[in-house]
Design an enzyme around this catalytic site. Structure first.
Site, short mmCIF file in Angstrom:
data_model
loop_
_atom_site.label_atom_id
_atom_site.label_comp_id
_atom_site.label_asym_id
_atom_site.label_seq_id
_atom_site.Cartn_x
_atom_site.Cartn_y
_atom_site.Cartn_z
N ASP A 261 -1.76 4.81 -13.66
CA ASP A 261 -0.42 4.42 -13.26
C ASP A 261 0.33 3.99 -14.53
OD1 ASP A 261 1.86 3.85 -11.84
OD2 ASP A 261 0.94 2.44 -10.46
C1 NOJ Z 1 4.52 2.97 -11.05
C2 NOJ Z 1 4.17 3.07 -9.59
O1 NOJ Z 1 3.18 2.13 -9.27
C3 NOJ Z 1 3.72 4.46 -9.19
O2 NOJ Z 1 3.57 4.49 -7.81
C4 NOJ Z 1 4.67 5.49 -9.69
O3 NOJ Z 1 4.27 6.77 -9.30
C5 NOJ Z 1 4.77 5.40 -11.20
N1 NOJ Z 1 5.25 4.07 -11.57
C6 NOJ Z 1 5.68 6.44 -11.80
O4 NOJ Z 1 6.98 6.15 -11.48
#
Ligand code: NOJ
Length: 711
Positions: A261
């Site tokens: 993530d």
């Molecule tokens: C952080 C988020 O937790 C995740 O769900 C998301 O896909 C990514 N950022 C990219 O934006």
């Protein structure tokens, strides 16, 4: 390309790559953060992926990567197309995952995935960071709207269906895109619902509760998985080899690639403090099984240095790059770096019709003393509340208002219909009058006018009060400790209730709030969550009986914030069995999982179960006067087990649409595994002994017929 040829092609590519090119292939560059020039530099270095870049900007990067990097490996572009390709102004915006889950219909999720994929592909992109397969158990969490609710079975069914919709039968197809099952794993289980904190998870609990939706995702062929921010027993999930390698790859057989993530590698240093330097963190993340590194571009230099210093085997990078290249080949990106999509499909009539259907199906009617559907004797309707006319609140998170950078001032793009607009149009069609007053906002503000709202409503025949939350109260880092209605919304309800007129409360919110008497003292309570483009129109149709609400709750409503987490499949406890709750509140939810009514009623009888064939049957009759759809739910309970098992657990559901007076015989065929548990040795087993099968209208005991049997 068959898998043997593909594997040979991957090895051929890999053998021609330098250490630097392998490290670059593992990087996912955040376009909105680094900007165009830096993005192009990364493309020339051979970066494997970019996120949050749309249309022509993406095309420029792809061209640069293919023409100006040494190997010309195509880039894979990722985007958060979470409920539609909604970072694009012209996309079809669907209800949130939570709202869509109310349909209890995997086909709704499938179509949502299919339409979204087509729109993403048409925008030149390949990959969505969806679906979220976290469970929404602690509703204080800011990301409840992104889940398919609290239940592993339902989340798995909806998740697998949306993945099939995104990916189709063939990832190389021009209209399908790569899905990403996230966040692996237990992100929603953060202690105190404090976003991205640690969990009180054990591996047994992980396998019992949180793994099943991911297993279904892998079985559905999901091509990528995103790691979670949290930690298990002190180990950040980003570096947890047990869950990433042993379980995900070893046991579930996942063969796609794993992406971290956002900035997880740097978080190991700056937030979780398990590594001193970016180099150490990068080595840990690579070794644990992360193939692609989102945002933490320091990883590039760090792993190159680490390999040179003998701290990391180059073969670790080989394995990661192998996973990435295999997916790129499966997607046929080398031949067709840009998906064909379907030109002109963004927001086209077919897609809008799909969004409308999803909105209609996502409404859950939870209380109705007969006031709904509104009768022709109602000549004037008063619509009250700021959420009745706030398209941002209606959409919730993950649209161009909120991402990639928050932009609430963005001009809303039509077509969309708010509740106010929907009811106005419905009234106009019937020659009825409609008046709107915002009364108060959802958050405290200075221009509240509750008295004005009461005056506006005074000579109406029915009041539709819309309460809920706004985008400032939902999303990452927007957890709430207080789930009661914010601002002066309850005061507004009380003032309107005092008029003694028919009063319908509608919830436009990202999650089940502790709505209390705003629901129970209303004549009707309709839950709409975040309904997408046509959420407001769907509400109007339900109010006037143009549709018969058929949604069921995928998540429990708490009676008060202090009761959270409250979910139906809790484990048994002594006092609970004695029928006690808190000393100041019952321990049951205000509205339970699976609950929801319509304008028809359903009666159940004649439950049968054959313990040999594991077949069950039940008769369901529409006893109302309108055709309606019932969701027949099947739960089980393991009466005596080696570990505590849930008081009930959903194992199947079926939908039947019945005309007034019509009866259907609904059957289920189970497997022994449906009645399984995860034992102390973390094995999924079905223990012999006594079980209970429960079939009926909702998870409430009073709604279920029961049959005992032995296995
Ligand atoms: C952080 C988020 O937790 C995740 O769900 C998301 O896909 C990514 N950022 C990219 O934006």
């Amino acid at each position: 390309m068959d898998s043997k040829t593909m594997a040979a092609r991957v090895e051929e590519l890999l053998s021609g790559m330098t250490l630097e090119e392998k490290a670059a292939q593992m990087i996912q560059v955040p376009y909105a953060i680094v900007g165009r020039e830096e993005a192009l530099r990364w493309a020339r270095l051979g970066a494997g992926s970019f996120l949050h870049v749309l249309g022509d900007d993406a095309r420029e990067i792809q061209k640069t990567a293919m023409e100006e990097s040494r190997l010309g490996i195509p880039v894979i572009f990722g985007i958060d197309a979470v409920h539609g390709h909604s970072l694009n102004d012209h996309a079809t915006i669907f209800p949130s995952q939570l709202a869509a889950a109310c349909s209890f219909d995997p086909d709704v999720a499938y179509v949502m995935g299919q339409v979204t994929a087509r729109e993403v592909a048409t925008d030149g992109l390949h990959w969505t960071f969806a679906p979220v397969l976290c469970l929404g158990r602690d509703t204080r969490w800011g990301r409840i709207d992104e889940t398919f609710g609290e239940d592993p079975y339902l989340a798995g069914e909806m998740g697998a269906a949306i993945i099939r919709g995104f990916q189709g039968d063939d990832l190389a197809d021009g209209e399908h895109i790569l899905a990403c099952a996230k966040h692996y794993i237990g992100y929603g289980e953060a202690v105190g619902a404090r976003d991205a904190c640690d969990t009180e998870m054990t591996y047994r609990k992980l396998r019992e509760v949180f793994l099943p939706p991911f297993k279904k995702a892998v079985d559905a062929g999901v091509g990528s998985v995103m790691t979670a921010y949290g930690a298990i027993d002190g180990t950040p999930f980003t570096v947890d080899r047990t869950s990433l390698k042993d379980i995900l790859r070893g046991e579930l057989g996942f063969d796609g690639f794993v992406v971290t993530d956002w900035d997880n590698v740097n978080a190991l240093v700056r937030r979780q403090h398990v590594a001193e330097t970016a180099r150490q963190a990068s080595v840990m993340a690579a070794k644990a099984g992360n193939d692609m590194i989102m945002t933490s571009t320091q990883f590039y230099d760090a792993v190159i240095e680490a390999v040179r210093a003998g701290e990391l085997e180059e073969s670790v990078l080989d394995e990661a790059v192998r996973h990435i290249l295999t997916v790129k080949l499966r997607m046929n990106l080398f031949e067709k770096p840009e998906k064909a999509g379907r030109p002109g499909c963004l927001g086209c009539a077919e897609h809008l019709a799909a969004a409308k259907d999803a909105s209609d199906r996502s409404l859950v009617l939870l209380t109705n003393n007969g006031v709904l559907p509104l009768q022709p004797s109602v000549r004037k309707v008063a619509v009250i509340g700021s959420n009745a006319d706030d398209i941002r609140a209606q959409y919730g998170d993950w649209t161009y208002f909120t991402h990639p950078t928050p932009n609430p001032e963005h001009e809303p793009v039509r077509p969309y219909v708010t509740v106010k607009e929907g009811v106005e149009a419905a009234c106009a069609k019937r020659g009825m009058a409609c008046v709107y007053h915002r009364g108060c906002s959802v958050l405290d503000s200075e221009d509240e006018d509750i008295a004005g709202a009461v005056e506006a409503a005074r000579d109406a025949d029915a009041i539709v009060l819309v309460v809920g939350d706004v985008i400032a109260q939902t999303g990452e880092e927007k957890d709430r400790a207080v789930l009661e209605l914010s601002g002066r919304q309850m005061e507004l309800f009380d003032a309107l209730r005092a008029l003694g007129m028919p009063l319908i409360t509608v919830l436009v919110a990202s999650k089940p709030l502790a709505v209390g008497r705003a629901a129970t003292d209303a004549d009707a309570f309709l839950c709409a969550f975040n309904g997408g483009l046509f959420g407001g129109e769907a509400v109007a149709k339900a109010l006037f009986g143009e549709i018969n609400p058929s949604g069921r709750l995928p998540i429990s409503f708490p009676r008060a914030s202090g009761q959270v987490p409250v979910y139906y499949n809790s484990l048994p406890g002594w006092h609970k069995q004695a029928g006690k709750g808190y000393c100041d509140l019952p321990d049951t939810p205000l509205y339970a999982f699976g609950e929801g009514m319509g304008y028809s009623a359903f009666a159940y009888d004649g439950l049968t179960f054959d313990a040999q064939t594991l077949e069950a049957g039940v008769n369901v009759t529409n006893t109302g006067s309108m055709t309606g759809t019932e969701t027949v739910q099947a739960y089980f309970h393991d009466v005596v087990s080696s570990v505590l098992t849930p008081v009930k657990q959903l194992i199947a559901f079926r939908q039947v649409t019945l005309a007034p007076g019509e009866t259907a015989h609904v059957t289920f065929r189970f497997t022994r595994e449906d009645f399984s548990l995860v034992n102390r040795r973390e094995q999924r087993v079905t223990e012999p002994g006594e079980f209970e099968l429960m079939i009926g209208h909702s998870s409430r005991d009073g709604d279920l017929l029961k049959a005992s049997f032995r296995l």
